[in-house]
Design a protein around this motif. Structure first.
Motif, PDB file in Angstrom:
ATOM      1  N   ILE A   1      -9.615  -5.581   9.009  1.00  0.00           N
ATOM      2  CA  ILE A   1      -9.145  -4.102   8.493  1.00  0.00           C
ATOM      3  C   ILE A   1      -7.836  -4.171   7.749  1.00  0.00           C
ATOM      4  O   ILE A   1      -6.956  -4.600   8.333  1.00  0.00           O
ATOM      5  CB  ILE A   1      -9.198  -2.977   9.704  1.00  0.00           C
ATOM      6  CG1 ILE A   1     -10.592  -2.982  10.426  1.00  0.00           C
ATOM      7  CG2 ILE A   1      -8.804  -1.693   8.984  1.00  0.00           C
ATOM      8  CD1 ILE A   1     -10.576  -1.885  11.391  1.00  0.00           C
ATOM      9  N   GLU A   2      -7.782  -3.783   6.542  1.00  0.00           N
ATOM     10  CA  GLU A   2      -6.636  -3.809   5.843  1.00  0.00           C
ATOM     11  C   GLU A   2      -6.239  -2.234   5.490  1.00  0.00           C
ATOM     12  O   GLU A   2      -7.257  -1.657   5.055  1.00  0.00           O
ATOM     13  CB  GLU A   2      -6.869  -4.394   4.416  1.00  0.00           C
ATOM     14  CG  GLU A   2      -6.614  -5.994   4.617  1.00  0.00           C
ATOM     15  CD  GLU A   2      -6.735  -6.725   3.106  1.00  0.00           C
ATOM     16  OE1 GLU A   2      -6.348  -6.022   2.256  1.00  0.00           O
ATOM     17  OE2 GLU A   2      -7.006  -7.942   2.982  1.00  0.00           O
ATOM     18  N   CYS A   3      -4.982  -1.812   5.785  1.00  0.00           N
ATOM     19  CA  CYS A   3      -4.805  -0.373   5.718  1.00  0.00           C
ATOM     20  C   CYS A   3      -3.475  -0.500   4.568  1.00  0.00           C
ATOM     21  O   CYS A   3      -2.550  -1.354   4.841  1.00  0.00           O
ATOM     22  CB  CYS A   3      -4.408   0.124   6.875  1.00  0.00           C
ATOM     23  SG  CYS A   3      -3.983   2.112   6.930  1.00  0.00           S
ATOM     24  N   TYR A   4      -3.492   0.573   3.873  1.00  0.00           N
ATOM     25  CA  TYR A   4      -2.335   0.636   2.926  1.00  0.00           C
ATOM     26  C   TYR A   4      -1.784   1.950   2.834  1.00  0.00           C
ATOM     27  O   TYR A   4      -2.416   3.141   3.021  1.00  0.00           O
ATOM     28  CB  TYR A   4      -3.095   0.505   1.271  1.00  0.00           C
ATOM     29  CG  TYR A   4      -3.506  -0.778   1.240  1.00  0.00           C
ATOM     30  CD1 TYR A   4      -2.566  -1.886   0.585  1.00  0.00           C
ATOM     31  CD2 TYR A   4      -4.830  -1.189   1.742  1.00  0.00           C
ATOM     32  CE1 TYR A   4      -3.144  -3.148   0.376  1.00  0.00           C
ATOM     33  CE2 TYR A   4      -5.114  -2.588   1.282  1.00  0.00           C
ATOM     34  CZ  TYR A   4      -4.359  -3.481   0.592  1.00  0.00           C
ATOM     35  OH  TYR A   4      -4.895  -4.860   0.658  1.00  0.00           O
ATOM     36  N   ASP A   5      -0.454   2.221   2.601  1.00  0.00           N
ATOM     37  CA  ASP A   5       0.310   3.311   2.802  1.00  0.00           C
ATOM     38  C   ASP A   5       1.486   3.288   1.737  1.00  0.00           C
ATOM     39  O   ASP A   5       1.990   2.200   1.440  1.00  0.00           O
ATOM     40  CB  ASP A   5       0.790   3.565   4.311  1.00  0.00           C
ATOM     41  CG  ASP A   5       1.443   4.956   4.207  1.00  0.00           C
ATOM     42  OD1 ASP A   5       1.069   5.916   3.495  1.00  0.00           O
ATOM     43  OD2 ASP A   5       2.303   5.253   5.238  1.00  0.00           O
ATOM     44  N   ILE A   6       1.951   4.420   1.162  1.00  0.00           N
ATOM     45  CA  ILE A   6       3.124   4.359   0.180  1.00  0.00           C
ATOM     46  C   ILE A   6       4.105   5.246   0.987  1.00  0.00           C
ATOM     47  O   ILE A   6       3.872   6.214   1.671  1.00  0.00           O
ATOM     48  CB  ILE A   6       2.421   5.089  -1.054  1.00  0.00           C
ATOM     49  CG1 ILE A   6       1.312   4.637  -1.507  1.00  0.00           C
ATOM     50  CG2 ILE A   6       3.511   5.200  -1.972  1.00  0.00           C
ATOM     51  CD1 ILE A   6       1.677   3.104  -2.049  1.00  0.00           C
ATOM     52  N   SER A   7       5.615   4.729   0.774  1.00  0.00           N
ATOM     53  CA  SER A   7       6.710   5.298   1.115  1.00  0.00           C
ATOM     54  C   SER A   7       7.633   5.480   0.124  1.00  0.00           C
ATOM     55  O   SER A   7       7.913   4.432  -0.837  1.00  0.00           O
ATOM     56  CB  SER A   7       7.313   4.829   2.425  1.00  0.00           C
ATOM     57  OG  SER A   7       8.468   5.567   2.735  1.00  0.00           O
ATOM     58  N   HIS A   8       8.423   6.728  -0.362  1.00  0.00           N
ATOM     59  CA  HIS A   8       9.263   6.824  -1.291  1.00  0.00           C
ATOM     60  C   HIS A   8      10.109   8.030  -1.042  1.00  0.00           C
ATOM     61  O   HIS A   8       9.769   8.982  -0.194  1.00  0.00           O
ATOM     62  CB  HIS A   8       8.755   6.940  -2.738  1.00  0.00           C
ATOM     63  CG  HIS A   8       7.749   8.188  -2.854  1.00  0.00           C
ATOM     64  ND1 HIS A   8       8.128   9.277  -2.939  1.00  0.00           N
ATOM     65  CD2 HIS A   8       6.346   8.257  -2.691  1.00  0.00           C
ATOM     66  CE1 HIS A   8       7.077  10.213  -3.092  1.00  0.00           C
ATOM     67  NE2 HIS A   8       5.952   9.371  -2.796  1.00  0.00           N
ATOM     68  N   THR A   9      11.257   8.208  -1.592  1.00  0.00           N
ATOM     69  CA  THR A   9      12.062   9.436  -1.463  1.00  0.00           C
ATOM     70  C   THR A   9      12.231  10.033  -2.974  1.00  0.00           C
ATOM     71  O   THR A   9      12.690   9.748  -3.873  1.00  0.00           O
ATOM     72  CB  THR A   9      13.593   8.992  -1.181  1.00  0.00           C
ATOM     73  OG1 THR A   9      13.543   8.479   0.022  1.00  0.00           O
ATOM     74  CG2 THR A   9      14.398  10.333  -1.136  1.00  0.00           C
ATOM     75  N   GLN A  10      11.178  10.984  -3.063  1.00  0.00           N
ATOM     76  CA  GLN A  10      11.133  11.902  -4.366  1.00  0.00           C
ATOM     77  C   GLN A  10      10.915  10.964  -5.469  1.00  0.00           C
ATOM     78  O   GLN A  10      11.637  10.924  -6.605  1.00  0.00           O
ATOM     79  CB  GLN A  10      12.559  12.800  -4.767  1.00  0.00           C
ATOM     80  CG  GLN A  10      12.661  13.840  -3.788  1.00  0.00           C
ATOM     81  CD  GLN A  10      13.988  14.453  -4.012  1.00  0.00           C
ATOM     82  OE1 GLN A  10      14.728  14.448  -4.640  1.00  0.00           O
ATOM     83  NE2 GLN A  10      14.109  15.567  -3.280  1.00  0.00           N
ATOM     84  N   GLY A  11      10.011   9.781  -5.244  1.00  0.00           N
ATOM     85  CA  GLY A  11       9.567   8.999  -6.426  1.00  0.00           C
ATOM     86  C   GLY A  11      10.625   7.913  -6.503  1.00  0.00           C
ATOM     87  O   GLY A  11      10.360   6.976  -7.409  1.00  0.00           O
ATOM     88  N   ALA A  12      11.762   7.753  -5.943  1.00  0.00           N
ATOM     89  CA  ALA A  12      12.678   6.464  -5.674  1.00  0.00           C
ATOM     90  C   ALA A  12      12.325   5.744  -4.826  1.00  0.00           C
ATOM     91  O   ALA A  12      11.812   5.889  -3.810  1.00  0.00           O
ATOM     92  CB  ALA A  12      14.046   6.931  -5.720  1.00  0.00           C
ATOM     93  N   GLN A  13      12.665   4.207  -5.127  1.00  0.00           N
ATOM     94  CA  GLN A  13      12.350   3.131  -4.249  1.00  0.00           C
ATOM     95  C   GLN A  13      11.015   3.069  -3.498  1.00  0.00           C
ATOM     96  O   GLN A  13      10.940   3.047  -2.210  1.00  0.00           O
ATOM     97  CB  GLN A  13      13.614   3.106  -3.057  1.00  0.00           C
ATOM     98  CG  GLN A  13      14.914   2.982  -3.529  1.00  0.00           C
ATOM     99  CD  GLN A  13      15.833   4.372  -3.993  1.00  0.00           C
ATOM    100  OE1 GLN A  13      15.853   5.007  -2.898  1.00  0.00           O
ATOM    101  NE2 GLN A  13      16.195   4.431  -5.108  1.00  0.00           N
TER     102      GLN A  13
END
Length: 625
Positions: free
Chosen positions: A400-412
């Motif tokens: 199983i491959e799982c994906y997630d996204i993390s940012h601060t108001q579109g930065a980094q």
């Protein structure tokens, strides 16, 4: 089919030196498969390529060998030291290694400080501190320290100790610190307490017990009953620890007793620490890659790897089997200890009984662990089966491959890819993605991450990945990219699912890769062409599995994002200072280690850094003040 080495290997075998040294077997990508040492490099390396070899492990290894590097040394001892260094550096997949290659926790006494603290660390440095351990779990260390602090109160705060503070902290009131900050004890008295703590960890407790008993008697005679009660409580705490310590021999006995157990490729080593005649502790360690290795080879690899990082070398090491290179290892241990060290395989008597007791403990520990693993595996199998049935997958989702996204108001913005194989994390296949093409757009970020992932899959199959000779970092190795998941899981709802389907269609993988999105609020799974979401039973193993996978992807993404954020934060602060560009910023951080380290430095110290003029140093200090 009879094995025949390649033409390159055949030529290399003709030119091998007969000196002692180290050899590195490498695959076609330049990755180190195995590191070994030899008294005679030519004879040892050639033995891998004889027509018939007994070990299945050697048969597997030699089929992957595309290149051999040899490094000659002046002595067998130098070869041993170099081998250990290279194994630690490359972590070769065919070498016997301590499981997980982790650093074990130690108790650290900061003896070089005027008022030493007692902390837990996983890294030993030559800074004048004393180390005790190792322990196989941080929990065992904290349990030991919780008891010790009741006997030997020590500092844990960051105060500068002058003895002039107006008030002590709460720990003084609950008798877990003797408050040198307010002058309740002076430096000499505080250090005497810490010296006793170190003696106790060394197994020298008899004189400490007598001293506390004498103090308790004096306090009682002087009618200081509260103080006498404190001493009584200390003695009870000591008794709780020493009750686990068994008297083994005379007070000058200083030994480590090592034995191990093996079963179906698993190997567990048990070690008893005997100091001043007392068994002060025991720990077990698991080993990887022991299949096909002889008992003496497994034992020798453990001894060299364990004592390479050990805080203390005893006068005597008792083993169940002879080591082929015991003389060389004894010389190495002697140099580390600075006095004679003896490796002994006892045949009878008390020492033999100790080795047998360690072996029995190793067998019991291994049996218990295997039972736990079997229980965990059965849960994983059940979870995978439940998930396959609930989602109507064509095959069990073993990967199983799982994906997630993390940012601060579109930065980094950072994307994470975590992989679970047979229901367990497969961390060597985790990947991070720094997202550059979009800003505050979760869908766009997910589209970029998935596109890059499956582009790497296509490139790997087509052989268009980087030149194999340039592949060095684990993250650049093609293994993780070359395998398609049995289930692609995305953290999110229908929008993220649509993005995932779009990418799979673009790579013509829609029919090959099942996909689902896990929405956190109701813990429901959204699937393609299914109008209703799939809600897994609340107490099902399948739900626990997808939650663990999703939470791990979230944790990994946030961890990566924090690192990005901290780097950008430091860079932006330094780049705002006149005269400081990327090169000077890099030099300053290399010299002082962090922004805080730079902030603590004086103008003269900053100006002493090559390439930093004095006026720029003054500007830096002014901006960071």
């Amino acid at each position: 089919m009879t094995y025949k080495p390649s033409d390159r290997i055949t030529e290399l075998l003709k030119t091998l030196p007969t000196k002692p040294g180290v050899y590195l077997h490498k695959d076609a990508a330049g990755n180190v498969l195995y590191v070994g040492k030899a008294i005679n490099l030519r004879n040892r390396v050639r033995s891998y390529f004889h027509t018939n070899v007994d070990s299945i492990k050697t048969q597997r290894l030699r089929r992957q060998i595309a290149d051999i590097e040899v490094i000659t040394t002046e002595s067998e001892l130098e070869a041993l030291l170099l081998e250990m260094t290279l194994i630690k550096q490359h972590k070769p997949q065919f070498n016997v290694r301590l499981k997980d290659d982790k650093r074990y926790p130690y108790i650290k006494v900061h003896w070089a400080d005027a008022f030493p603290k007692v902390t837990v660390t996983r890294r030993m440095v030559r800074d004048g501190s004393r180390y005790f351990g190792p322990y196989t779990s941080a929990w065992a260390v904290q349990q030991t320290l919780d008891l010790l602090r009741k006997i030997f109160p020590y500092l844990t705060c960051d105060r500068v100790i002058t003895g002039q503070d107006e008030r002590a902290c709460l720990y003084y009131d609950i008798k877990l610190c003797n408050a040198p900050c307010i002058g309740a004890v002076n430096q000499e008295e505080y250090r005497a307490t810490i010296r006793q703590l170190m003696d106790f960890l060394d197994g020298k407790s008899d004189h400490i017990i007598r001293g506390i008993e004498d103090k308790m008697a004096v306090a009682a005679a002087d009618l200081q009953f509260e103080k006498a009660a404190d001493y009584r409580d200390q003695l009870k705490a000591i008794e709780r620890i020493t009750a686990r310590q068994k008297v083994i021999g005379s007070t000058d006995t200083d030994q480590d007793v090592i034995a191990f157990a093996r079963e179906e490729g698993d190997a567990c080593v048990q070690i008893f620490f005997i100091r001043h005649g007392k068994l002060i502790g025991r720990e077990y360690f698991m080993l990887d890659n022991t299949e096909g290795e002889s008992d003496h080879e497994v034992l020798q690899e453990f001894v060299t790897q364990f004592y390479d990082d050990a805080a203390y070398i005893p006068r005597e090491v008792l083993l169940p089997n002879e080591l082929e290179e015991s003389r060389i290892i004894e010389e190495w241990l002697r140099r580390k200890r600075n006095t004679k060290v003896t490796i002994q395989v006892p045949r009878r008597g008390k020492k033999r009984e100790l080795v047998q007791m360690a072996a029995e403990n190793a067998h019991d520990t291994l049996a218990t662990l295997r039972q736990q693993w079997a229980a965990d595996r059965s849960k994983h199998v059940l979870a995978i089966t439940e998930l396959q049935n609930a989602m109507k997958l064509p095959a069990p989702p073993a990967r199983i491959e799982c994906y997630d996204i993390s940012h601060t108001q579109g930065a980094q913005t950072v994307g994470s890819m975590v992989v679970f194989v047979q229901g367990a994390p497969h961390k060597s296949d985790y990947r991070r993605f720094n997202v550059h093409t979009v800003g505050n757009d979760d869908y766009g970020a997910m589209r970029e991450v998935l596109t890059r992932r499956f582009q790497r899959y296509r490139d790997t199959l087509a052989g268009e990945l980087h030149d194999p000779n340039q592949i060095k970092a684990r993250s650049d190795r093609p293994t993780a990219w070359a395998i398609l998941p049995d289930l692609l899981l995305i953290d999110g709802g229908k929008g993220q699912l649509a993005v995932g389907l779009e990418v799979l269609r673009a790579f013509d993988l829609e029919a090959e890769v099942p996909i689902a999105a896990l929405a956190k609020q109701e813990e429901e799974l959204f699937l393609p062409d299914r109008p209703l979401s799939v809600v897994l039973p609340r107490r099902s193993e399948a739900l626990y599995l997808v939650q663990r996978v999703r939470d791990e992807a979230h944790r990994f993404a946030n961890e990566s994002h924090r690192k990005q954020r901290s780097k950008v934060g430091v860079a932006s602060i330094l780049d705002s200072i006149p005269g400081v560009g990327p090169k000077r910023r890099q030099v300053l951080l290399m010299r002082f280690g962090s922004l805080e380290g730079l902030r603590q430095a004086s103008v003269d110290e900053i100006a002493a850094v090559p390439g930093i003029p004095f006026d720029v140093a003054e500007d830096i200090k002014a901006h960071l003040a």
